[in-house]
Scaffold this motif. Structure first.
Motif, PDB file in Angstrom:
ATOM      1  N   PHE A 170       6.928  -1.317  -5.907  1.00 30.80           N
ATOM      2  CA  PHE A 170       7.166   0.072  -5.896  1.00 30.80           C
ATOM      3  C   PHE A 170       5.718   0.662  -5.101  1.00 30.80           C
ATOM      4  CE2 PHE A 170       9.612  -0.549  -9.537  1.00 30.80           C
ATOM      5  CZ  PHE A 170      11.090  -0.288  -8.757  1.00 30.80           C
ATOM      6  N   LYS A 171       5.759   1.455  -3.984  1.00 32.26           N
ATOM      7  CA  LYS A 171       4.674   2.214  -3.485  1.00 32.26           C
ATOM      8  C   LYS A 171       3.810   3.069  -4.457  1.00 32.26           C
ATOM      9  CE  LYS A 171       6.299   2.109   1.217  1.00 32.26           C
ATOM     10  NZ  LYS A 171       6.652   3.024   2.341  1.00 32.26           N
ATOM     11  N   HIS A 172       2.416   3.208  -4.423  1.00 26.40           N
ATOM     12  CA  HIS A 172       1.951   3.898  -5.030  1.00 26.40           C
ATOM     13  C   HIS A 172       0.420   4.012  -4.380  1.00 26.40           C
ATOM     14  CE1 HIS A 172       0.279  -0.142  -6.578  1.00 26.40           C
ATOM     15  NE2 HIS A 172      -0.872   0.593  -7.012  1.00 26.40           N
ATOM     16  N   THR A 173      -0.258   5.213  -4.786  1.00 24.71           N
ATOM     17  CA  THR A 173      -1.511   5.773  -4.125  1.00 24.71           C
ATOM     18  C   THR A 173      -2.626   5.753  -5.089  1.00 24.71           C
ATOM     19  OG1 THR A 173      -0.280   7.043  -2.694  1.00 24.71           O
ATOM     20  CG2 THR A 173      -2.705   7.289  -2.751  1.00 24.71           C
ATOM     21  N   ASN A 174      -3.763   5.028  -4.719  1.00 31.16           N
ATOM     22  CA  ASN A 174      -5.150   5.191  -5.852  1.00 31.16           C
ATOM     23  C   ASN A 174      -4.719   4.467  -6.985  1.00 31.16           C
ATOM     24  OD1 ASN A 174      -6.399   6.550  -3.542  1.00 31.16           O
ATOM     25  ND2 ASN A 174      -5.881   8.517  -4.537  1.00 31.16           N
ATOM     26  N   GLN A 175      -3.864   3.405  -7.126  1.00 32.58           N
ATOM     27  CA  GLN A 175      -3.443   2.867  -8.287  1.00 32.58           C
ATOM     28  C   GLN A 175      -3.240   3.554  -9.601  1.00 32.58           C
ATOM     29  OE1 GLN A 175      -7.148   0.581  -9.421  1.00 32.58           O
ATOM     30  NE2 GLN A 175      -6.689  -0.734  -7.673  1.00 32.58           N
ATOM     31  N   GLN A 176      -2.396   4.910  -9.174  1.00 36.22           N
ATOM     32  CA  GLN A 176      -2.145   5.866 -10.010  1.00 36.22           C
ATOM     33  C   GLN A 176      -0.764   5.336 -10.558  1.00 36.22           C
ATOM     34  OE1 GLN A 176      -3.746   8.208 -11.201  1.00 36.22           O
ATOM     35  NE2 GLN A 176      -5.601   7.609  -9.807  1.00 36.22           N
ATOM     36  N   CYS A 177      -0.821   4.736 -11.562  1.00 38.65           N
ATOM     37  CA  CYS A 177       0.475   4.166 -12.285  1.00 38.65           C
ATOM     38  C   CYS A 177       0.288   4.075 -13.897  1.00 38.65           C
ATOM     39  CB  CYS A 177       0.832   2.769 -11.777  1.00 38.65           C
ATOM     40  SG  CYS A 177       2.363   2.041 -12.479  1.00 38.65           S
ATOM     41  N   ARG A 178       1.060   4.878 -14.640  1.00 35.66           N
ATOM     42  CA  ARG A 178       0.972   4.872 -15.754  1.00 35.66           C
ATOM     43  C   ARG A 178       2.279   4.967 -16.786  1.00 35.66           C
ATOM     44  NH1 ARG A 178      -3.345   4.748 -13.782  1.00 35.66           N
ATOM     45  NH2 ARG A 178      -5.040   6.003 -14.097  1.00 35.66           N
ATOM     46  N   VAL A 179       2.491   4.265 -17.781  1.00 33.40           N
ATOM     47  CA  VAL A 179       3.359   4.145 -18.684  1.00 33.40           C
ATOM     48  C   VAL A 179       3.333   5.145 -19.821  1.00 33.40           C
ATOM     49  CG1 VAL A 179       4.759   2.694 -20.365  1.00 33.40           C
ATOM     50  CG2 VAL A 179       3.597   1.567 -18.191  1.00 33.40           C
ATOM     51  N   SER A 180       4.278   5.868 -20.101  1.00 34.21           N
ATOM     52  CA  SER A 180       4.134   6.915 -21.043  1.00 34.21           C
ATOM     53  C   SER A 180       3.745   6.110 -22.352  1.00 34.21           C
ATOM     54  CB  SER A 180       5.510   7.701 -21.371  1.00 34.21           C
ATOM     55  OG  SER A 180       6.539   6.755 -21.484  1.00 34.21           O
ATOM     56  N   THR A 190       4.616   7.015 -11.270  1.00 35.27           N
ATOM     57  CA  THR A 190       3.714   6.571 -10.176  1.00 35.27           C
ATOM     58  C   THR A 190       3.542   7.729  -9.273  1.00 35.27           C
ATOM     59  OG1 THR A 190       5.865   5.814  -9.014  1.00 35.27           O
ATOM     60  CG2 THR A 190       4.325   4.174 -10.487  1.00 35.27           C
ATOM     61  N   CYS A 191       2.277   7.808  -8.469  1.00 33.05           N
ATOM     62  CA  CYS A 191       2.206   8.555  -7.278  1.00 33.05           C
ATOM     63  C   CYS A 191       2.054   7.970  -6.121  1.00 33.05           C
ATOM     64  CB  CYS A 191       0.810   9.375  -7.748  1.00 33.05           C
ATOM     65  SG  CYS A 191       0.825  10.662  -8.770  1.00 33.05           S
ATOM     66  N   VAL A 192       2.897   8.527  -5.136  1.00 29.62           N
ATOM     67  CA  VAL A 192       2.694   8.236  -3.809  1.00 29.62           C
ATOM     68  C   VAL A 192       2.197   9.341  -3.079  1.00 29.62           C
ATOM     69  CG1 VAL A 192       3.847   7.146  -1.982  1.00 29.62           C
ATOM     70  CG2 VAL A 192       4.536   6.660  -4.144  1.00 29.62           C
ATOM     71  N   GLN A 193       0.890   9.434  -2.574  1.00 30.48           N
ATOM     72  CA  GLN A 193       0.387  10.511  -2.008  1.00 30.48           C
ATOM     73  C   GLN A 193       0.337  11.779  -2.698  1.00 30.48           C
ATOM     74  OE1 GLN A 193       1.476  10.651   2.116  1.00 30.48           O
ATOM     75  NE2 GLN A 193       0.217   9.025   2.797  1.00 30.48           N
ATOM     76  N   TYR A 194       1.402  12.746  -2.261  1.00 32.81           N
ATOM     77  CA  TYR A 194       1.395  14.099  -3.274  1.00 32.81           C
ATOM     78  C   TYR A 194       2.741  14.104  -3.954  1.00 32.81           C
ATOM     79  CZ  TYR A 194       4.581  15.027   0.843  1.00 32.81           C
ATOM     80  OH  TYR A 194       5.362  14.930   1.792  1.00 32.81           O
ATOM     81  N   ARG A 195       3.489  12.988  -3.884  1.00 32.04           N
ATOM     82  CA  ARG A 195       4.642  12.899  -4.722  1.00 32.04           C
ATOM     83  C   ARG A 195       4.541  12.041  -6.131  1.00 32.04           C
ATOM     84  NH1 ARG A 195       6.894  12.493   0.430  1.00 32.04           N
ATOM     85  NH2 ARG A 195       8.499  14.032   1.058  1.00 32.04           N
ATOM     86  N   LEU A 196       4.891  12.981  -7.127  1.00 32.04           N
ATOM     87  CA  LEU A 196       5.100  11.995  -8.427  1.00 32.04           C
ATOM     88  C   LEU A 196       6.483  11.701  -8.820  1.00 32.04           C
ATOM     89  CD1 LEU A 196       3.697  11.490 -11.445  1.00 32.04           C
ATOM     90  CD2 LEU A 196       4.372  13.833 -11.971  1.00 32.04           C
ATOM     91  N   VAL A 197       6.545  10.391  -9.100  1.00 29.09           N
ATOM     92  CA  VAL A 197       7.835   9.509  -9.332  1.00 29.09           C
ATOM     93  C   VAL A 197       7.884   9.270 -10.833  1.00 29.09           C
ATOM     94  CG1 VAL A 197       9.391   7.827  -8.757  1.00 29.09           C
ATOM     95  CG2 VAL A 197       7.894   8.879  -6.902  1.00 29.09           C
ATOM     96  N   ILE A 198       8.917   9.613 -11.530  1.00 27.29           N
ATOM     97  CA  ILE A 198       9.202   9.229 -12.854  1.00 27.29           C
ATOM     98  C   ILE A 198      10.257   8.153 -13.291  1.00 27.29           C
ATOM     99  CG2 ILE A 198       9.391   9.773 -15.556  1.00 27.29           C
ATOM    100  CD1 ILE A 198       6.761  11.105 -13.952  1.00 27.29           C
ATOM    101  N   ARG A 199      10.124   7.023 -13.625  1.00 20.92           N
ATOM    102  CA  ARG A 199      11.344   6.123 -13.745  1.00 20.92           C
ATOM    103  C   ARG A 199      11.441   5.324 -15.087  1.00 20.92           C
ATOM    104  NH1 ARG A 199       8.913   4.443  -8.711  1.00 20.92           N
ATOM    105  NH2 ARG A 199      10.604   3.925  -7.101  1.00 20.92           N
ATOM    106  N   ASP A 200      12.430   5.299 -15.421  1.00 25.85           N
ATOM    107  CA  ASP A 200      12.933   4.359 -16.543  1.00 25.85           C
ATOM    108  C   ASP A 200      12.542   3.254 -16.682  1.00 25.85           C
ATOM    109  OD1 ASP A 200      15.085   2.981 -18.494  1.00 25.85           O
ATOM    110  OD2 ASP A 200      15.059   4.880 -19.043  1.00 25.85           O
ATOM    111  N   VAL A 201      11.621   2.844 -17.605  1.00 26.06           N
ATOM    112  CA  VAL A 201      11.265   1.640 -17.781  1.00 26.06           C
ATOM    113  C   VAL A 201      12.132   0.617 -17.902  1.00 26.06           C
ATOM    114  CG1 VAL A 201       9.912   0.232 -19.320  1.00 26.06           C
ATOM    115  CG2 VAL A 201       9.106   2.465 -19.163  1.00 26.06           C
TER     116      VAL A 201
END
Length: 355
Positions: free
Chosen positions: A7-17, A25-36
């Motif tokens: 999955f694409k992401h920017t600046n290593q912005q990836c966090r599990v709740s 995950t963040c892709v530039q200015y978009r915040l994507v929330i996925r089901d684990v």
């Protein structure tokens, strides 16, 4: 082991709740929330600029997106997708942003550490804390989330302020006997606050919740000092890692040293057990399928015969923050074992028996 698609992401912005159910995950200015579990997209949010930092609230309901260049913070809700919050620090700028333990207050540190602004998402109130010190570990919350300790710098002296998080009321304010305070950390029971000086001086100071000075500890002088520090889960032991590649453990009654562990490059102790990770590669047949995982590389651990030479890295003396000394420490849940990592032994983890 199975792997998902990339999955694409920017600046290593990836966090599990915190509850382990969602992946942000963040892709530039978009915040994507996925089901684990399914990795399906649950929510897609559009921020005002490229996101520099994301952080979940403690209850996994809200997520914070900080845009430091524009001095903005946006907050999104998973339960109410139409609700959002925008915080603008204006011309004073934004250096860092984080949640309070209750997940309903945001603490923004302005540029040049002029102040910390506490924004409430409950009643929209704003509180200001002046003179925060510019150090990496200058703020810490107690384990129960009731108190916050903050390092401050006033009149060329180090001070500590203890706040009650319910209302952000100042509880205690006292001066510390440090030349250049480097960090502070609450004990797990919230009764003792450990404060340590910069790496130029080996000094640890212990204070009670009401600001009373309890004790101080110094192992040596005129050399690089403390690099890492951690409490045991029971608050009975304080482990201190230093640049001399040793770990010293203090007890909570007299605050004296009760144990000391070294990290020798050559291990020749009959009581020690050394495990070495070894790659085990299988020979693939002629009809080998690249998509099959049956013949993928595997690893195992072998017990080494004494003596054992641990691979080391020589630190560069001309660079700041040399790669030497114990920086990472962690106790087991029963306080019996302590795991440490010496920075000039990057491929080795040492486990010591404390009690």
């Amino acid at each position: 082991m199975n792997f998902s698609e990339v999955f694409k992401h920017t600046n290593q912005q990836c966090r599990v709740s915190p509850n382990g159910k969602y992946l942000a995950t963040c892709v530039q200015y978009r915040l994507v929330i996925r089901d684990v579990n399914t990795l399906q997209i649950l929510q897609l949010y559009t921020c005002l600029d490229q996101v520099d930092h994301i952080e979940w609230s403690s209850d996994s309901v809200l997520i914070l997106c900080a845009m430091y260049k524009r001095g903005l913070v946006q907050v999104w809700s998973l339960k109410q997708p139409d609700w959002h919050c925008k915080i603008d620090e204006g011309s004073i700028g934004l250096l860092s942003s984080r949640w309070s333990p209750d997940g309903r207050h945001i603490l923004n540190t302005t540029e040049f550490h002029l102040r910390i602004t506490v924004w409430s998402l409950c009643n929209k109130s704003v509180s200001y804390i002046k003179y925060p010190k510019a150090c990496e570990k200058g703020m810490d919350f107690s384990a129960d989330g009731r108190y916050m300790a903050l390092a401050e710098r006033r009149d060329c002296k180090d001070w500590i302020s203890v706040f009650v998080c319910n209302g952000w009321v100042l509880l205690r304010h006292f001066e510390t006997d440090t030349q250049d305070l480097a960090g502070l950390q609450w004990s797990p029971n919230g009764c003792v606050l450990a404060v340590w000086d910069s790496c130029l001086e080996y000094k640890v100071l212990l204070y009670s919740l009401d600001g009373r000075f309890l004790s101080t500890y110094s192992a040596y002088d005129w050399s690089l000092g403390i690099k890492g520090l951690t409490w045991s889960p029971s608050s009975q032991f304080l482990a201190i890692g230093s640049y001399d590649q040793k770990v010293r453990i203090l007890n909570h009654i007299t605050w004296k040293k009760i144990a000391e562990f070294d990290h020798p490059a050559t291990i020749n102790n009959s009581k020690a057990v050394v495990y070495r990770e070894v790659d085990k590669r299988l020979v693939a047949p002629l009809d080998y399928n690249r998509n099959s995982s049956d013949f993928s590389a595997q690893s195992k651990y072998e017990i080494c015969q004494m003596p054992v030479q641990v691979p080391t890295v020589d630190p560069d003396p001309d660079r700041a923050n040399p790669k030497v000394g114990v920086s990472s420490l962690a106790f087991s849940s029963n306080n019996r074992y302590l795991a440490t990592k010496n920075d000039n032994m990057p491929n080795c983890v040492c486990v010591c028996v404390c009690v």
